[in-house]
Design a protein around this motif. Structure first.
Motif, PDB file in Angstrom:
ATOM      1  N   SER A 290      34.325  45.771  46.400  1.00  0.00           N
ATOM      2  CA  SER A 290      35.621  46.355  46.034  1.00  0.00           C
ATOM      3  C   SER A 290      36.735  45.879  46.949  1.00  0.00           C
ATOM      4  N   GLN A 291      36.430  45.651  48.212  1.00  0.00           N
ATOM      5  CA  GLN A 291      37.472  45.288  49.176  1.00  0.00           C
ATOM      6  C   GLN A 291      37.603  43.781  49.390  1.00  0.00           C
ATOM      7  N   ALA A 292      36.549  43.023  49.118  1.00  0.00           N
ATOM      8  CA  ALA A 292      36.573  41.589  49.408  1.00  0.00           C
ATOM      9  C   ALA A 292      36.544  40.707  48.165  1.00  0.00           C
ATOM     10  N   GLY A 293      36.310  41.300  46.993  1.00  0.00           N
ATOM     11  CA  GLY A 293      36.090  40.507  45.793  1.00  0.00           C
ATOM     12  C   GLY A 293      37.359  40.103  45.068  1.00  0.00           C
ATOM     13  N   LEU A 294      37.220  39.103  44.215  1.00  0.00           N
ATOM     14  CA  LEU A 294      38.273  38.639  43.314  1.00  0.00           C
ATOM     15  C   LEU A 294      37.749  38.727  41.887  1.00  0.00           C
ATOM     16  N   ALA A 295      38.677  38.797  40.910  1.00  0.00           N
ATOM     17  CA  ALA A 295      38.252  38.994  39.527  1.00  0.00           C
ATOM     18  C   ALA A 295      39.096  38.157  38.565  1.00  0.00           C
ATOM     19  N   ALA A 309      33.585  37.335  38.638  1.00  0.00           N
ATOM     20  CA  ALA A 309      33.741  38.126  39.860  1.00  0.00           C
ATOM     21  C   ALA A 309      33.324  37.246  41.029  1.00  0.00           C
ATOM     22  N   LYS A 310      34.147  37.215  42.077  1.00  0.00           N
ATOM     23  CA  LYS A 310      33.934  36.275  43.181  1.00  0.00           C
ATOM     24  C   LYS A 310      33.869  37.020  44.511  1.00  0.00           C
ATOM     25  N   LEU A 311      32.912  36.635  45.339  1.00  0.00           N
ATOM     26  CA  LEU A 311      32.799  37.177  46.686  1.00  0.00           C
ATOM     27  C   LEU A 311      32.813  36.031  47.685  1.00  0.00           C
TER      28      LEU A 311
END
Length: 340
Positions: A290-295, A309-311
């Motif tokens: 939730s805090q580090a991901g991209l979408a 979804a990217k981490l």
């Protein structure tokens, strides 16, 4: 030093292209670790050659979005992971093509989004591709506006045969992969698919000289490609949905309608992958993503929508997915490029 295996070359004739995932025997069978050099046609089958060639007049449905393959991988069994590392993706022509369709795209009426207003005009844009300069040239139909965009070749359609004998049109994205239309599927990326049938039956197509996130109008800068991949196999490790990995990110995908369900699928898989890799409690992984991901959106126009979804891999420390398979495939790719 890593030694690249001898490549297998696959250049299908027009009658050899597939338009589905599933339902076709393999064109060839390769061993895990094989380098495959292949060619793909654009989504219009090469029939749109100028601005006057409207797809509705020169293309025949369902013969759109041809894919090269399928390619069987020896030893691949249901439940295994099929890895596809993209070494190079290069347009084979000096132009790419995009279009608007009356009933296809994110901002027009479709058969599932019925409206009383007229459909959009069908129109074709021709982009000049300058491979040496790495540029893709947009020209407006009306007015004098032009702009040079960075060339960013990728493949919109990559996948394996679906489970249970199902046959899906190549335009459809799903758990088998297919028409995911994510710009993340570029050179340097490794894609991971769950094997559903013996051999996996990989197919690749729908080359894009570049594409914005979402593929909003329904088409990218469509281009025929010369592409090199390395295929590999991990026994028993098949993910539920297609995953990708590049040097900076772990990436998961979800395809569904409505768009929020595609978002949920991709996020759910990223949380689970993160939990497994780091040994985290599910809610701890949920919090981290939730805090580090991209979408980024992949496509919002196909029969199913696709979200990614990217981490950042920086949060993983020294942990590597699939025991560092992506890094090993990058080494093999570098060896191939040095000695070809």
């Amino acid at each position: 030093m890593t030694t690249a295996p001898e490549p297998v070359r696959l250049s299908p004739a027009p009658e050899d292209y597939a338009y589905t995932f599933g339902g076709r025997p393999p064109l060839t069978t390769v061993q895990p670790g094989t380098v495959v050099e292949l060619t793909t046609e654009d989504c219009f089958g090469g029939k749109v050659r100028g601005a006057g060639d409207l797809p509705s007049q020169v293309c025949v449905f369902p013969y759109l979005n041809p894919v090269t393959g399928p390619i069987a991988v020896a030893g691949a069994e249901p439940g295994d992971l099929l890895a596809v590392h993209f070494v190079e993706i290069t347009p084979t022509r000096d132009h790419g093509i995009s279009s608007t369709f009356p009933h296809f795209g994110a901002l027009t009426a479709t058969h599932q989004t019925a409206m009383l207003h007229p459909a959009l005009e069908e129109r074709v844009w021709i982009y000049d591709l300058d491979l040496k300069a790495g540029l893709c040239h947009f020209r407006a139909h009306h007015g004098e506006f032009t702009v040079a965009l960075p060339l960013d070749p990728m493949h919109g359609t990559v996948g394996v045969a679906p489970a249970g004998g199902e046959v899906l049109a190549s335009i459809t994205p799903g758990a088998h992969g297919g028409n995911l239309d994510t710009p993340e599927m570029r050179a340097g990326t490794t894609a991971y698919f769950r094997v559903n049938v013996e051999g996996g039956l990989l197919a690749v197509g729908d080359g894009h000289a570049r594409q914005g996130e979402g593929e909003v109008c329904g088409t990218a800068v469509e281009a025929a490609m010369r592409t090199t991949v390395i295929v590999d196999l991990v026994k028993g490790a098949g993910p539920a949905w297609p995953r990708l990995e590049n040097d900076g990110f772990l990436i998961t995908t979800g395809s569904a309608r409505p768009l929020e369900d595609a978002f949920r699928i991709s996020q759910h898989d990223l949380v689970g992958w993160t939990s497994d890799l780091l040994g985290l409690d599910q809610l701890d992984a949920y919090q981290l993503v939730s805090q580090a991901g991209l979408a980024p959106a992949a496509n919002v126009c196909d029969t199913n929508y696709t979200m990614a979804a990217k981490l950042p891999k920086s949060v993983l420390g020294s942990v590597r997915a699939y025991d560092g398979l992506h890094d090993r495939l990058r080494e093999t790719a570098a060896a191939y490029l040095r000695h070809r």
